[in-house]
Scaffold this active site. Sequence first.
Site, PDB file in Angstrom:
ATOM      1  N   THR A 286      41.987  32.744  36.109  1.00  0.00           N
ATOM      2  CA  THR A 286      42.242  31.535  35.323  1.00  0.00           C
ATOM      3  C   THR A 286      43.546  30.918  35.813  1.00  0.00           C
ATOM      4  O   THR A 286      44.545  31.620  35.998  1.00  0.00           O
ATOM      5  CB  THR A 286      42.347  31.863  33.825  1.00  0.00           C
ATOM      6  OG1 THR A 286      41.100  32.390  33.361  1.00  0.00           O
ATOM      7  CG2 THR A 286      42.689  30.617  33.015  1.00  0.00           C
TER       8      THR A 286
ATOM      9  N   ARG B 161      36.111  32.855  27.306  1.00  0.00           N
ATOM     10  CA  ARG B 161      34.967  33.296  28.090  1.00  0.00           C
ATOM     11  C   ARG B 161      33.901  33.949  27.209  1.00  0.00           C
ATOM     12  O   ARG B 161      32.698  33.677  27.347  1.00  0.00           O
ATOM     13  CB  ARG B 161      35.437  34.264  29.183  1.00  0.00           C
ATOM     14  CG  ARG B 161      36.442  33.630  30.145  1.00  0.00           C
ATOM     15  CD  ARG B 161      37.164  34.663  30.983  1.00  0.00           C
ATOM     16  NE  ARG B 161      36.256  35.369  31.885  1.00  0.00           N
ATOM     17  CZ  ARG B 161      36.626  36.403  32.630  1.00  0.00           C
ATOM     18  NH1 ARG B 161      37.879  36.850  32.579  1.00  0.00           N
ATOM     19  NH2 ARG B 161      35.755  36.976  33.428  1.00  0.00           N
TER      20      ARG B 161
ATOM     21  N   LEU C 146      47.287  35.052  31.280  1.00  0.00           N
ATOM     22  CA  LEU C 146      46.068  34.398  31.736  1.00  0.00           C
ATOM     23  C   LEU C 146      45.318  35.404  32.596  1.00  0.00           C
ATOM     24  O   LEU C 146      45.936  36.187  33.319  1.00  0.00           O
ATOM     25  CB  LEU C 146      46.383  33.147  32.567  1.00  0.00           C
ATOM     26  CG  LEU C 146      47.062  31.973  31.848  1.00  0.00           C
ATOM     27  CD1 LEU C 146      47.362  30.860  32.846  1.00  0.00           C
ATOM     28  CD2 LEU C 146      46.203  31.448  30.709  1.00  0.00           C
ATOM     29  N   ASP C 147      43.997  35.376  32.528  1.00  0.00           N
ATOM     30  CA  ASP C 147      43.212  36.248  33.389  1.00  0.00           C
ATOM     31  C   ASP C 147      43.509  35.943  34.852  1.00  0.00           C
ATOM     32  O   ASP C 147      43.921  34.831  35.204  1.00  0.00           O
ATOM     33  CB  ASP C 147      41.714  36.060  33.128  1.00  0.00           C
ATOM     34  CG  ASP C 147      41.303  36.517  31.737  1.00  0.00           C
ATOM     35  OD1 ASP C 147      42.019  37.353  31.156  1.00  0.00           O
ATOM     36  OD2 ASP C 147      40.278  36.013  31.237  1.00  0.00           O
ATOM     37  N   LYS C 148      43.266  36.914  35.709  1.00  0.00           N
ATOM     38  CA  LYS C 148      43.541  36.763  37.140  1.00  0.00           C
ATOM     39  C   LYS C 148      42.984  35.459  37.697  1.00  0.00           C
ATOM     40  O   LYS C 148      43.683  34.723  38.411  1.00  0.00           O
ATOM     41  CB  LYS C 148      42.951  37.952  37.904  1.00  0.00           C
ATOM     42  CG  LYS C 148      43.031  37.816  39.422  1.00  0.00           C
ATOM     43  CD  LYS C 148      42.320  38.964  40.127  1.00  0.00           C
ATOM     44  CE  LYS C 148      42.311  38.766  41.634  1.00  0.00           C
ATOM     45  NZ  LYS C 148      41.573  39.852  42.333  1.00  0.00           N
TER      46      LYS C 148
END
Length: 322
Positions: A141, A238, A137-139
């Site tokens: 998110t 995104r 997961l992105d930082k």
Amino acid sequence: MTELIELQEEVGEELAGLRLDQAAAKLFPDYSRARIQEWIRDGQLLLDGKAAKAKDKVLGGELVSLQPEEAVCVSFAPEPLPLDIVFEDRSVIVLDKPAGLVVHPAAGNYAGTLLNGLLAHCPALEKLPRAGIVHRLDKDTSGLMVVAKTLAAHQDLVAQLQARSVSRQYEAVVQGVVTAGGTVDAPLGRHPAQRQKRAVSTAADARDAVTHYRVLTRFRGHSHLRLQLETGRTHQIRVHMAHIGFPLVGDPLYGGRLRLPKGAAPALLDTLQEFRRQALHARSLGFVHPRSGEDVSWDSAPPADFQALLAALANDANAPDV
């Protein structure tokens, strides 16, 4: 003693014409292209049982075999971190990642990451690729992730991801009023000018990406969506939502200029301006348990900042016209 594992995949027709390293990166997405190129040079990645060069073109139908060493794959220090573990057994860890936590060490973030915390929680993970992390997961998110605790579980979960059988549903708040649900089917590649970004692309090395979405709630100038990933590319949701004109609230890379509803109350304006991360939460996660073979799933409510954003949007939508 170093144990060897072997992974095998057949080159599909859709990969015909690609370089071997490009095709192998698509067949084995858990490993970086740079690592795959090293294995090709070292003879650990074979094409129909024979050594080949990274630049060799594949025709389709060939068997690519990879035998990476199961030696210690990470060299990062264990760090005790508060992990929100929602399930753990001998094979897997399912955790709820908070926004702001980097998953894997990289330039500028070599400590304080989820990987560091996992190594402290379970030191045996150092023997697995990426310490057992099979998806990221992105930082900024939040939400559910699964981590493998054994090599067998890691290979099984990676295979499920490749087969697109892992269920991953997200919630997001986007700018604009989405009239109906739909599907975004648009390949993703690197942004042509900004390397930290991804973009919809028709380049040969772009990877297919499919996102399904439906509307949960419409507000005056925003929408609350449920999204399901069919593929799991970097920044996929995104990029896809920005591509169709509904970027995520707070997204620093793809959000563009903040859109403020006409006549919005000061409370909503403050909430939108202070929400400085992409409004994205990994809500549910489901897969076949690699040891028991049973279907398992978990659900995670959005964090407080996400719920406060929804509350502010609802209050604005329900406010009487002046």
